[in-house]
Scaffold this active site. Structure first.
Site, mmCIF file in Angstrom:
data_model
loop_
_atom_site.group_PDB
_atom_site.id
_atom_site.type_symbol
_atom_site.label_atom_id
_atom_site.label_comp_id
_atom_site.label_asym_id
_atom_site.label_seq_id
_atom_site.Cartn_x
_atom_site.Cartn_y
_atom_site.Cartn_z
ATOM 1 N N ASP A 31 13.163 41.616 43.178
ATOM 2 C CA ASP A 31 12.761 40.276 43.979
ATOM 3 C C ASP A 31 13.273 39.388 45.386
ATOM 4 O O ASP A 31 14.242 39.518 45.536
ATOM 5 C CB ASP A 31 12.224 39.811 42.889
ATOM 6 C CG ASP A 31 11.079 39.298 42.616
ATOM 7 O OD1 ASP A 31 9.587 38.548 43.624
ATOM 8 O OD2 ASP A 31 9.791 38.891 41.478
ATOM 9 N N ASP A 54 1.575 37.889 44.075
ATOM 10 C CA ASP A 54 1.138 38.595 42.498
ATOM 11 C C ASP A 54 -0.288 38.960 42.518
ATOM 12 O O ASP A 54 -0.903 37.338 42.594
ATOM 13 C CB ASP A 54 1.782 37.378 41.497
ATOM 14 C CG ASP A 54 2.913 37.706 41.764
ATOM 15 O OD1 ASP A 54 3.911 38.515 42.441
ATOM 16 O OD2 ASP A 54 4.378 37.355 40.859
HETATM 17 C C1 GLA Z 1 8.417 37.728 40.655
HETATM 18 C C2 GLA Z 1 7.326 39.044 41.130
HETATM 19 C C3 GLA Z 1 6.264 39.461 39.735
HETATM 20 C C4 GLA Z 1 7.748 39.531 38.810
HETATM 21 C C5 GLA Z 1 8.224 37.819 38.446
HETATM 22 C C6 GLA Z 1 9.583 38.065 37.183
HETATM 23 O O1 GLA Z 1 6.532 36.533 40.707
HETATM 24 O O2 GLA Z 1 6.597 39.186 41.746
HETATM 25 O O3 GLA Z 1 6.096 40.962 40.026
HETATM 26 O O4 GLA Z 1 8.576 40.739 39.047
HETATM 27 O O5 GLA Z 1 8.489 38.218 39.220
HETATM 28 O O6 GLA Z 1 9.497 36.623 37.062
#
Ligand code: GLA
Length: 391
Positions: free
Chosen positions: A151, A206
């Site tokens: 991430d 997301d």
């Molecule tokens: C980010 C990522 C998600 C998930 C969260 C976890 O938002 O894009 O897919 O992994 O972190 O905290």
């Protein structure tokens, strides 16, 4: 003269060494990776029991045999670093430790994945990987990790390409083949630089469990994601994929019709298919969506071409994906609020008008005979008809 030649040869060798370190030649993800990830449904509520239950369900539901291979624990499995800097799993939630869990997952004929972050902390404020890349990669390899999602929270002034290159080199150095999944949300256009660094890269913010929506914090509904990834098709291919984020199919925020469209379009996009629902407990409709073999075959087609939108008019769209047998997977997508007829013309697909082609409906699992020039059908609101058209 000969000294100069030796210098040149040494420089070339060194250069080849550097390139070798940078080039991603891990031989993995020749087709888009498929599996299950804990985040979309369970967020921080992860545990050994959940992961074991998901492993059992991947097998008993037939999903493993349909291609879902990687079982990935997302954020919140880690809690600290010890005095030597080793990453430490939350012992309350994972009392047997990560190695034992990976062994369990492997014993089910599955592969095991984990999550970390290129910055100093993960998005849920757990320890990030920055400064520990080689140590973490060694640890992951020792645990038997097969897939790393990485991430981009708390990255401060870090450069994305440099940060992800470093972890890519560390994974390579670990000696274990590990799929490398970049998750920097498309913020620095990874499709332009990540091909030799990772096997897949998130191309958008997301996903949220909605058909249409844009959250203040950046979350996107299905149609917003579709609009963002259309146009990126030239960057995808075997070993290196655009990732429009994990599936929300079965999480309750959309209708069955919308979930069918979500899944279909992800297949047309040659997207990684990471289920994100509670697979221990799903309805037959959701099970049938996730395990539709003919749709999965479209996603997993060996050519690895990402489909794209070839026609749109007032919310009625035609998407096409070239397949290795010379045919096309075609999605007729109705984004409007009412049922509507949508037509695909052979010329939309790069075929001559006069070419006879067989047409099959992949959700109805029904052959529609040989057609010439075009095919039209009524498509429900927010629904899709997916055709396989083969001259
Ligand atoms: C980010 C990522 C998600 C998930 C969260 C976890 O938002 O894009 O897919 O992994 O972190 O905290």
């Amino acid at each position: 003269m000969s000294r100069n030649r030796n210098c040149l040869a040494a420089a070339l060798l060194l250069c080849a060494g550097c390139l070798n370190l940078l080039a991603l030649d891990n031989g993995l993800a020749k087709t888009p990776p498929m599996g299950w990830n804990s985040w979309n449904k369970f967020a921080c509520n992860v545990s050994e029991d959940l992961i074991k239950g998901a492993a059992d369900a991947l097998v008993s539901s037939g999903m493993r045999d349909a291609g879902y291979q990687y079982l990935v624990i997302d954020d919140c499995w880690q809690i600290d670093r010890d005095a030597n800097g080793n990453i430490v799993a939350d012992a309350k939630r994972f009392p047997s430790g990560i190695k034992a869990l990976a062994d369990y997952v492997h014993s089910k004929g599955l592969k095991f994945g984990i999550y970390s972050d290129a910055g100093t902390a993960t998005c849920q404020h757990r320890p990030g990987g920055r400064g520990y890349e080689f140590q973490d990669a060694r640890q992951y390899a020792a645990w038997g990790v097969d897939y790393l999602k990485y991430d981009w929270c708390d990255h401060g002034t870090q450069n994305s390409e440099a940060s992800y290159s470093l972890m890519s080199a560390a994974l390579k150095k670990s000696g274990r083949p590990i799929v490398f999944s970049l998750c920097e949300w498309g913020s620095t256009k990874p499709w332009l630089w990540a091909r030799d660094i990772g096997n897949l890269w998130r191309a958008t913010g997301d996903i949220v469990d909605k058909w249409d929506g844009k959250e203040k914090w950046g979350g996107l509904g299905v149609v917003q994601i579709l609009d963002q990834v259309n146009g990126l098709e030239s960057y995808a291919g075997p070993g290196h994929w655009n990732d429009p984020d994990m599936l929300e199919v079965g999480n309750g925020g959309m209708t069955t019709t919308e979930y069918r469209s979500h899944f279909s379009l992800w297949c047309l996009l040659a997207a990684p298919l990471m289920a994100g629902n509670d697979i221990r407990n799903m309805t037959p409709e959701i099970h049938d969506i996730l395990t539709n073999k003919e749709l999965i075959a479209v996603d997993q087609d060996a050519l690895g071409i990402q489909g794209h939108r070839v026609k749109q008019s007032g919310g009625l769209e035609v998407w096409s994906k070239q397949l290795s047998d010379g045919g096309r997977a075609v999605a007729l997508l109705n984004r409007t609020g009412a049922d509507a007829k949508i037509a695909v013309a052979w010329t939309d697909l790069g075929y001559p008008d006069s070419l006879p082609a067989s047409v099959r409906d992949l959700w109805a699992k029904h052959d529609l005979g040989t057609q010439k020039g075009s095919y039209a059908v009524s498509v429900p609101s927010h629904g899709v008809v997916v055709l396989r058209i083969k001259p």
